[in-house]
Design a protein around this motif. Structure first.
Motif, PDB file in Angstrom:
ATOM      1  N   UNK A 581       0.874  -1.174   0.000  1.00 38.67           N
ATOM      2  CA  UNK A 581       0.000   0.000   0.000  1.00 38.67           C
ATOM      3  C   UNK A 581       0.910   1.222   0.000  1.00 38.67           C
ATOM      4  N   UNK A 582       0.930   1.973  -1.113  1.00 40.18           N
ATOM      5  CA  UNK A 582       1.847   3.108  -1.291  1.00 40.18           C
ATOM      6  C   UNK A 582       1.043   4.395  -1.441  1.00 40.18           C
ATOM      7  N   UNK A 583       1.594   5.482  -0.858  1.00 43.23           N
ATOM      8  CA  UNK A 583       0.991   6.816  -1.032  1.00 43.23           C
ATOM      9  C   UNK A 583       2.101   7.829  -1.232  1.00 43.23           C
ATOM     10  N   UNK A 584       1.733   8.997  -1.735  1.00 50.14           N
ATOM     11  CA  UNK A 584       2.705  10.079  -1.965  1.00 50.14           C
ATOM     12  C   UNK A 584       2.518  11.201  -0.969  1.00 50.14           C
ATOM     13  N   UNK A 585       2.136  10.832   0.262  1.00 51.04           N
ATOM     14  CA  UNK A 585       1.859  11.841   1.281  1.00 51.04           C
ATOM     15  C   UNK A 585       3.108  12.384   1.951  1.00 51.04           C
ATOM     16  N   UNK A 586       2.877  12.993   3.131  1.00 52.32           N
ATOM     17  CA  UNK A 586       3.968  13.682   3.840  1.00 52.32           C
ATOM     18  C   UNK A 586       4.938  12.694   4.462  1.00 52.32           C
ATOM     19  N   UNK A 587       4.499  11.476   4.732  1.00 51.99           N
ATOM     20  CA  UNK A 587       5.379  10.480   5.328  1.00 51.99           C
ATOM     21  C   UNK A 587       5.697  10.793   6.778  1.00 51.99           C
ATOM     22  N   UNK A 588       6.576   9.979   7.364  1.00 52.21           N
ATOM     23  CA  UNK A 588       6.982  10.163   8.759  1.00 52.21           C
ATOM     24  C   UNK A 588       8.329   9.484   8.961  1.00 52.21           C
ATOM     25  N   UNK A 589       8.910   9.736  10.119  1.00 51.43           N
ATOM     26  CA  UNK A 589      10.216   9.174  10.444  1.00 51.43           C
ATOM     27  C   UNK A 589      10.002   7.788  11.069  1.00 51.43           C
ATOM     28  N   UNK A 590      10.413   6.725  10.313  1.00 52.27           N
ATOM     29  CA  UNK A 590      10.196   5.354  10.816  1.00 52.27           C
ATOM     30  C   UNK A 590      10.974   5.094  12.092  1.00 52.27           C
ATOM     31  N   UNK A 591      12.136   5.729  12.242  1.00 54.28           N
ATOM     32  CA  UNK A 591      12.954   5.483  13.437  1.00 54.28           C
ATOM     33  C   UNK A 591      12.287   6.004  14.692  1.00 54.28           C
ATOM     34  N   UNK A 592      11.390   6.965  14.530  1.00 56.63           N
ATOM     35  CA  UNK A 592      10.742   7.545  15.708  1.00 56.63           C
ATOM     36  C   UNK A 592       9.464   6.828  16.085  1.00 56.63           C
ATOM     37  N   UNK A 593       9.045   5.821  15.319  1.00 58.36           N
ATOM     38  CA  UNK A 593       7.784   5.133  15.603  1.00 58.36           C
ATOM     39  C   UNK A 593       7.803   4.429  16.946  1.00 58.36           C
ATOM     40  N   UNK A 594       8.850   3.650  17.321  1.00 61.04           N
ATOM     41  CA  UNK A 594       8.799   2.981  18.630  1.00 61.04           C
ATOM     42  C   UNK A 594       8.686   3.946  19.794  1.00 61.04           C
ATOM     43  N   UNK A 595       9.213   5.165  19.648  1.00 60.40           N
ATOM     44  CA  UNK A 595       9.159   6.128  20.755  1.00 60.40           C
ATOM     45  C   UNK A 595       7.873   6.927  20.765  1.00 60.40           C
ATOM     46  N   UNK A 596       7.072   6.795  19.714  1.00 64.48           N
ATOM     47  CA  UNK A 596       5.860   7.616  19.632  1.00 64.48           C
ATOM     48  C   UNK A 596       4.740   7.089  20.496  1.00 64.48           C
ATOM     49  N   UNK A 597       4.844   5.848  20.976  1.00 64.75           N
ATOM     50  CA  UNK A 597       3.848   5.274  21.868  1.00 64.75           C
ATOM     51  C   UNK A 597       2.513   5.107  21.199  1.00 64.75           C
ATOM     52  N   UNK A 598       1.471   5.682  21.804  1.00 70.38           N
ATOM     53  CA  UNK A 598       0.111   5.463  21.334  1.00 70.38           C
ATOM     54  C   UNK A 598      -0.256   6.302  20.117  1.00 70.38           C
ATOM     55  N   UNK A 599       0.636   7.146  19.644  1.00 77.70           N
ATOM     56  CA  UNK A 599       0.309   7.977  18.487  1.00 77.70           C
ATOM     57  C   UNK A 599       0.287   7.186  17.196  1.00 77.70           C
ATOM     58  N   UNK A 600       0.826   5.982  17.175  1.00 72.29           N
ATOM     59  CA  UNK A 600       0.829   5.133  15.977  1.00 72.29           C
ATOM     60  C   UNK A 600       0.162   3.801  16.301  1.00 72.29           C
ATOM     61  N   UNK A 601      -1.043   3.882  16.788  1.00 71.72           N
ATOM     62  CA  UNK A 601      -1.780   2.683  17.177  1.00 71.72           C
ATOM     63  C   UNK A 601      -2.064   1.796  15.970  1.00 71.72           C
ATOM     64  N   UNK A 602      -2.394   2.400  14.820  1.00 74.65           N
ATOM     65  CA  UNK A 602      -2.732   1.613  13.629  1.00 74.65           C
ATOM     66  C   UNK A 602      -1.603   0.712  13.189  1.00 74.65           C
ATOM     67  N   UNK A 603      -0.359   1.184  13.310  1.00 71.59           N
ATOM     68  CA  UNK A 603       0.780   0.350  12.919  1.00 71.59           C
ATOM     69  C   UNK A 603       0.895  -0.876  13.814  1.00 71.59           C
ATOM     70  N   UNK A 604       0.678  -0.704  15.112  1.00 71.38           N
ATOM     71  CA  UNK A 604       0.739  -1.851  16.027  1.00 71.38           C
ATOM     72  C   UNK A 604      -0.367  -2.858  15.714  1.00 71.38           C
ATOM     73  N   UNK A 605      -1.562  -2.381  15.373  1.00 70.51           N
ATOM     74  CA  UNK A 605      -2.654  -3.298  15.045  1.00 70.51           C
ATOM     75  C   UNK A 605      -2.329  -4.085  13.785  1.00 70.51           C
ATOM     76  N   UNK A 606      -1.756  -3.404  12.785  1.00 73.85           N
ATOM     77  CA  UNK A 606      -1.392  -4.099  11.550  1.00 73.85           C
ATOM     78  C   UNK A 606      -0.337  -5.171  11.816  1.00 73.85           C
ATOM     79  N   UNK A 607       0.623  -4.869  12.665  1.00 68.58           N
ATOM     80  CA  UNK A 607       1.667  -5.864  12.960  1.00 68.58           C
ATOM     81  C   UNK A 607       1.075  -7.083  13.678  1.00 68.58           C
ATOM     82  N   UNK A 608       0.127  -6.855  14.572  1.00 63.03           N
ATOM     83  CA  UNK A 608      -0.492  -7.984  15.266  1.00 63.03           C
ATOM     84  C   UNK A 608      -1.262  -8.875  14.285  1.00 63.03           C
ATOM     85  N   UNK A 609      -1.973  -8.252  13.367  1.00 58.07           N
ATOM     86  CA  UNK A 609      -2.705  -9.053  12.373  1.00 58.07           C
ATOM     87  C   UNK A 609      -1.739  -9.803  11.455  1.00 58.07           C
ATOM     88  N   UNK A 610      -0.618  -9.201  11.110  1.00 53.69           N
ATOM     89  CA  UNK A 610       0.379  -9.884  10.267  1.00 53.69           C
ATOM     90  C   UNK A 610       0.959 -11.091  10.991  1.00 53.69           C
TER      91      UNK A 610
END
Length: 641
Positions: A581-610
């Motif tokens: 799933x690709x988009x041309x949006x603003x993106x984000x810093x992947x290295x900062x995701x583990x420190x973001x906590x609950x601000x990236x809840x969707x990513x954690x849900x996707x990983x659990x389903x995977x």
């Protein structure tokens, strides 16, 4: 030959006997020919002595001339030659061959001739050679006088040898004739033996087999010996007896085999029907009812029941019953292990067949009171786990043979496997529901709950501003409240849509294409879907739903955070499964995701389903470069539907 000897022994004995006779005749012939050859050589050598004697006489009669001349040397050489010849004849030479015939007359005559040469003629010859002038004449006259007589003696010896050769030649011819007679007689005897020992028994055996091929099972062979053919004749007679007996009872055998095959076919049909029925997904009671109806119909039982054991309190519970009285059902719906026949069988974990009339009880059992004469109880096992028992009730006395008992035990294991599969399916559904509920609860907690928490804080701030009379600050808080309520409403609406997501006819691509089309209609973003390949096995329905939820979660994140103008969802389905799933949006810093906590809840849900479908999830993003979510299921981890 004795008839008790083996055929191989008799044939070998005959051949060895003829071989010994032939070797004896051949050896005799060779020995006689060798003797004749040696005697012929002896005749030649003995005859040469006469010539040598006359030559010596001629040399001695010449004028000697000067002493030490050639005359003396030739005479002495001739004497030495005579000595050598006599010694060779006396000694013999087996290599030539050369030898006197082994008869005393010839040997004695030759010894006398040799002795006369040594004692009489040879000394005279030496005296002639040693004398001078007229002294030579007396010994020479004596030598010449004895030579003729000595040559006559040698002629006599040669004649004896020749006569001996004639005798030996006669015996050589006789031995050769005997060898020819032996060859012809041996051939005749061997042919007779082969016919009597082999051909004739084989012919009789062949004639008997022809008669038996013509269904003449009364033919028998005479047992004339105890050799191999005698054993064959005995075996043939036994075979004829057996065939006559079998042929006479062939119809009975065919009838028995047909009945046995029919029983086996009925058993196989019951096993196949039972296995096919127990594989159908259904609840416990219909499964057990269909099971006992089939075995009752097969065995002609008048009643049956299925009871399961509750391990926690050692109770046996009646699940289904057919043909039992209401009184029995009320009394035995739940009974302790070890009580009555069924309880005893459940406690002992082995089949029990009881004839109720033969039981030494003062009071008859409930089965006997209900009119049953036989109760049979068999175990229900799943692998090594004991689940319960099933019983068959008969109003007449009934016994089970080993084959029927084995069939009932196998059916009990089939029922146990069906019950255990049903329980496992129920546990699997419960686990899937529980896991999905946990994911839903986390989604509600991490999205809507956060929004409500934000709204709660804003309401508190609004309340404080109104209490302080700061209308300007309160007016700034109201738009934030409106935006928070709108976002929470959209989150709730999206979650409800995801909960209602279903696959149409198990087609994952159609469901993904529909989700992308709905996303495009709701957001106005240029979203497209592409699918390549169709070589891999289809996923199970649960795994397809997880993949659909991952795509929906990724599209939701794009709607909330990406500010994208273009989205592409691509599926590559080969031996491995890949989704991006690709988009041309603003993106984000992947290295900062583990420190973001609950601000990236969707990513954690996707990983659990995977992780739930044994897939690898990777996210590639950077500020200002867009985001790509990749899902990969290797062929080794791919579960087929």
């Amino acid at each position: 030959m004795p008839g008790h000897l083996r055929l191989s022994t008799r044939i070998a004995g005959a051949l060895v006997g003829f071989l010994l006779l032939a070797l004896t005749a051949i050896g005799t012939t060779l020995w006689l020919s060798w003797q004749l050859e040696g005697s012929a050589a002896a005749i030649n050598e003995t005859g040469s002595v006469r010539k040598q004697e006359y030559r010596l006489a001629m040399l001695l009669g010449r004028d000697p001339g000067a002493p030490g001349g050639r005359y003396a040397r030739d005479a002495r050489a001739q004497i030495a030659a005579i000595d050598t010849t006599l010694a060779l004849i006396a000694r013999g030479d087996p290599q030539r061959p050369l030898g006197l015939p082994p008869t005393s007359t010839i040997r004695t005559s030759f010894d006398l001739a040799t002795l006369r040469w040594q004692r009489e003629l040879r000394p005279l010859a030496l005296q002639v050679l040693q004398a001078r002038g007229d002294e030579r004449l007396p010994p020479l006259r004596q030598f010449l006088a004895g030579v003729d007589d000595y040559v006559g003696q040698i002629d006599t010896i040669v004649g004896l040898i020749e006569r001996d050769n004639e005798v030996r030649t006669f015996w050589l011819r006789a031995s050769q004739l005997a060898l020819m007679a032996l060859a012809m007689g041996g051939t005749v005897v061997l042919v007779y033996l082969m016919f009597s020992l082999i051909v004739d028994p084989v012919e009789r055996l062949h004639a008997g087999m022809r008669s038996m091929a013509d269904t003449d099972f009364g033919v028998r062979l005479d047992v004339a010996s105890r050799d191999e053919f005698g054993q064959l004749a005995t075996g043939f007679n036994h075979m004829a007896d057996r065939l006559e007996q079998v042929y006479g009872s062939l119809e009975d055998k065919v009838r028995e085999k047909t009945a046995a095959l029919e029983d086996q076919n009925r058993e196989l049909a019951l096993l196949y029907d039972g296995a096919a029925f127990l594989q159908v997904r259904q609840t416990l009671e219909p499964m057990c009812e269909g099971f006992i109806e089939r075995i009752m119909r097969y065995f002609g039982a008048d009643g049956a029941s299925v009871r399961l054991i509750e391990p926690s309190n050692d109770k046996v519970h009646l699940v289904v019953h057919v043909g039992l009285s209401e009184e029995m059902v009320r009394a035995e719906r739940c009974m302790p292990v070890g009580d009555c026949v069924c309880g005893e069988a459940a406690q002992g974990r082995h089949p029990v067949v009881r004839l109720l009339r033969a039981m030494p009880h003062a009071a008859p059992s409930r089965c006997a009171q209900a009119g049953f004469a036989t109760v049979s109880v068999f175990q229900i096992f799943a692998q090594e786990q004991h689940l319960g028992v099933f019983s068959l009730h008969f109003r007449a006395e009934k016994s089970f043979n080993d084959r029927e008992a084995a069939l009932l035990e196998t059916l009990g294991r089939l029922l146990g496997t069906g019950i255990e599969n049903m329980r496992l399916a129920a546990r699997e559904r419960e686990m899937a529901i529980s896991e999905e509920r946990n994911m839903v609860a986390r989604g509600l907690h991490d999205s809507i709950a956060q929004g409500l928490n934000f709204l709660n804080l804003q309401v508190q701030m609004l309340e404080k501003s109104l209490q302080d009379g700061d209308r300007q600050e309160a007016a700034g808080i109201v738009p934030m409240l409106r935006a928070g309520v709108q976002e929470s409403y959209e989150d709730v609406r999206e979650l409800l849509q995801n909960f209602r997501s279903r696959l149409e006819e198990d087609d994952l691509n159609s469901a993904l294409r529909k989700a992308v089309r709905k996303f495009r209609a709701q957001t106005g973003v240029d979203a497209s879907f592409a699918a390549d390949g169709s070589g891999g096995p289809p996923f199970p329905r649960e795994d397809q739903l997880q993949i659909l939820f991952i795509v929906q979660e990724a599209l939701s994140n794009i709607r909330k955070h990406a500010q994208a103008g273009k989205v592409l969802v691509r599926v590559r389905d080969g031996q491995d499964f890949s989704l991006s799933i690709s988009d041309n949006g603003v993106g984000f810093d992947c290295a900062a995701v583990p420190a973001a906590g609950d601000s990236h809840v969707g990513l954690h849900i996707m990983r659990e389903r995977a992780r739930h479908i044994n897939a690898d999830l990777a996210i590639d993003s950077g500020r200002g470069t867009g985001t790509t979510v990749r899902l990969h299921v290797p062929s080794a981890q791919r579960r087929a539907a």
